[in-house]
Design a protein around this motif. Structure first.
Motif, PDB file in Angstrom:
ATOM      1  N   UNK A 121       0.847  -1.196   0.000  1.00  0.00           N
ATOM      2  CA  UNK A 121       0.000   0.000   0.000  1.00  0.00           C
ATOM      3  C   UNK A 121       0.885   1.250   0.000  1.00  0.00           C
ATOM      4  N   UNK A 122       1.948   1.197   0.785  1.00  0.00           N
ATOM      5  CA  UNK A 122       2.875   2.326   0.832  1.00  0.00           C
ATOM      6  C   UNK A 122       3.510   2.613  -0.513  1.00  0.00           C
ATOM      7  N   UNK A 123       3.886   1.555  -1.240  1.00  0.00           N
ATOM      8  CA  UNK A 123       4.470   1.751  -2.567  1.00  0.00           C
ATOM      9  C   UNK A 123       3.463   2.384  -3.523  1.00  0.00           C
ATOM     10  N   UNK A 124       2.201   2.015  -3.413  1.00  0.00           N
ATOM     11  CA  UNK A 124       1.172   2.587  -4.277  1.00  0.00           C
ATOM     12  C   UNK A 124       1.039   4.092  -4.041  1.00  0.00           C
ATOM     13  N   UNK A 125       0.957   4.484  -2.772  1.00  0.00           N
ATOM     14  CA  UNK A 125       0.832   5.913  -2.464  1.00  0.00           C
ATOM     15  C   UNK A 125       2.129   6.661  -2.750  1.00  0.00           C
ATOM     16  N   UNK A 126       3.261   6.008  -2.566  1.00  0.00           N
ATOM     17  CA  UNK A 126       4.541   6.615  -2.924  1.00  0.00           C
ATOM     18  C   UNK A 126       4.551   6.940  -4.413  1.00  0.00           C
ATOM     19  N   UNK A 127       4.138   5.994  -5.228  1.00  0.00           N
ATOM     20  CA  UNK A 127       4.087   6.208  -6.677  1.00  0.00           C
ATOM     21  C   UNK A 127       3.163   7.377  -7.011  1.00  0.00           C
ATOM     22  N   UNK A 128       1.957   7.387  -6.427  1.00  0.00           N
ATOM     23  CA  UNK A 128       0.988   8.448  -6.757  1.00  0.00           C
ATOM     24  C   UNK A 128       1.486   9.807  -6.308  1.00  0.00           C
ATOM     25  N   UNK A 129       2.180   9.857  -5.170  1.00  0.00           N
ATOM     26  CA  UNK A 129       2.728  11.126  -4.687  1.00  0.00           C
ATOM     27  C   UNK A 129       3.784  11.660  -5.648  1.00  0.00           C
ATOM     28  N   UNK A 130       4.733  10.803  -6.033  1.00  0.00           N
ATOM     29  CA  UNK A 130       5.802  11.242  -6.926  1.00  0.00           C
ATOM     30  C   UNK A 130       5.254  11.544  -8.322  1.00  0.00           C
ATOM     31  N   UNK A 168       3.794   7.141   6.167  1.00  0.00           N
ATOM     32  CA  UNK A 168       4.552   8.255   5.589  1.00  0.00           C
ATOM     33  C   UNK A 168       4.079   8.529   4.167  1.00  0.00           C
ATOM     34  N   UNK A 169       3.904   7.487   3.375  1.00  0.00           N
ATOM     35  CA  UNK A 169       3.479   7.654   1.981  1.00  0.00           C
ATOM     36  C   UNK A 169       2.113   8.324   1.893  1.00  0.00           C
ATOM     37  N   UNK A 170       1.176   7.861   2.714  1.00  0.00           N
ATOM     38  CA  UNK A 170      -0.167   8.437   2.689  1.00  0.00           C
ATOM     39  C   UNK A 170      -0.120   9.885   3.178  1.00  0.00           C
ATOM     40  N   UNK A 171       0.669  10.141   4.213  1.00  0.00           N
ATOM     41  CA  UNK A 171       0.785  11.504   4.741  1.00  0.00           C
ATOM     42  C   UNK A 171       1.308  12.467   3.679  1.00  0.00           C
TER      43      UNK A 171
END
Length: 395
Positions: A121-130, A168-171
């Motif tokens: 899940x963190x990798x998914x939000x990391x991708x969307x953030x970047x 962290x990714x979601x934040x």
């Protein structure tokens, strides 16, 4: 912050630029599966010599994982004289989540499942953030650099790295969308999960002060104070629980003293067995021969790149580099720097740094350099997976 739309200029022959969220996550799943299986095979049908005799011989529950399994099954001790009193040093968010899942599976498996699921899940939000911050190519490269790094090996284990990385990714994704109060709520879960949540809360509060709502500094200060207070609520809640149970607001520091006592005992045993004197030249030379020796060089690179992030132009807001810097300081300073090798583990959640690395690497004309780096990183991570599951400390 503007969304960079580069789809019109994407070279479809570029494996990085041509990959979207689904393709990138499939690559991440494949990478994580290889690392997980490598660890599983490392102690297949064997019990490593350092594994406690009464502990489930399941691959990814070594080291701190055994403490989280204990807390999940038994809760926290109610008295400072209890032999397991020091386990209050491990925050409750992770074992509480594991207790829910443990209703349908063994506790140690529940914790491993949560860690791995949260990391994805963190990798998914990391991708969307970047993606919103710097474009698709940077997002893909940044995600793959983290997924193959030595830091990511701990996402497989019964540790808080996976959940904290997700928070962290979601934040940061919510920060990008200017939903700072929602980001503070997610951050509160991070501060309920591990001490380095304080680094995330501080970074969020500072971002709110510099870039948050309000036409005047006074209003920004009020908003940043409220956001920081909400973001820290998880840590304050646990502190309140401990203070109430043990009638001592400083009880947490007493639990941390346990680790200092263990370290002092190791020093005394070392003197008796003829080991080099601590902090001597030979002492540091010997540490370079340990399995986690690579961590010292990686820690130095992390610090250099973090400081570079404050001055080199890029898509990541400068204030967000406070996160990797604060995590570095919180890890390296205690115990006179002896925990520097753990910087690699704790920095697994420093996604502003990995975004910057992805941005810098995305400027290279040839993808071959990036591919070689990914292969080298992956080799080290698989090595760490084997060592970790054999109860050999790697971070």
């Amino acid at each position: 912050m503007t969304v960079l739309n580069r789809d019109q200029s994407i070279n479809q022959r570029d494996v990085f630029a041509a990959s979207g969220l689904a393709k990138t996550l499939l690559l991440v799943v494949a990478i994580r599966a290889v690392v997980f299986v490598a660890g599983a095979l490392a102690n297949y049908n064997t019990i490593p010599p350092r594994q406690p005799a009464d502990f489930p011989p399941l691959l990814w529950t070594a080291w701190d994982g055994q403490h989280y399994v204990y807390i999940l099954q038994n809760g926290y001790p109610a008295d400072v004289s209890h032999p397991a009193f020091y386990k209050i040093a491990f925050f409750p968010g992770y074992p509480l989540a594991g207790r829910v899942l443990a209703t349908v599976m063994p506790p140690h498996i529940a914790l491993v499942a949560i860690s791995n699921a949260c990391s994805l899940i963190g990798f998914a939000f990391f991708y969307m953030w970047v993606l919103e911050l710097a474009g698709r190519r940077t997002a893909v490269i940044g995600v793959l650099i983290l997924a193959t790094s030595a830091s990511a090996v701990f996402f497989c284990a019964a540790l808080t790295e996976g959940p904290f990385f997700m928070f962290v990714s979601v934040t940061l994704w919510l920060i990008q969308r200017k939903r700072l109060y929602a980001a503070a709520v997610v951050c509160a879960l991070a501060t309920f999960t591990r001490p380095t949540g304080a680094a995330l809360a501080g970074t969020l509060g500072m971002h709110a002060l510099l870039h948050g709502p309000g036409p005047t500094w006074t209003r920004r200060f009020v908003h940043s104070f409220l956001i920081g207070l909400i973001a820290s609520a998880g840590g304050f809640a646990y502190w309140g629980f401990l203070t109430t149970r043990f009638h001592d607001p400083k009880v947490f520091t007493k639990a941390e003293d346990h680790w200092q006592t263990l370290d002092s005992a190791r020093v005394e045993r070392g003197k008796q067995t003829g080991e080099p004197e601590r902090y001597s030249k030979q002492f540091f030379i010997d540490r370079l021969s340990k399995p986690q020796a690579w961590n010292y060089g990686i820690a130095a690179i992390v610090l250099i790149l973090t400081l570079a992030g404050f001055v080199i132009p890029g898509p990541v807001p400068k204030v967000l580099f406070l996160l990797p810097l604060a995590i570095f300081i919180m890890t390296a300073l205690p115990n006179h720097g002896l925990r520097v090798s753990s910087v690699v583990r704790y920095e697994s959640a420093s996604i502003p740094l990995f975004c910057a690395i992805g941005w810098w690497l995305s400027k290279l004309r040839r993808s071959g350099v990036v591919l070689v780096l990914l292969v080298l990183q992956m080799s080290l991570q698989v090595y760490y997976a084997v060592m970790f599951c054999r109860w050999i400390w790697v971070g």
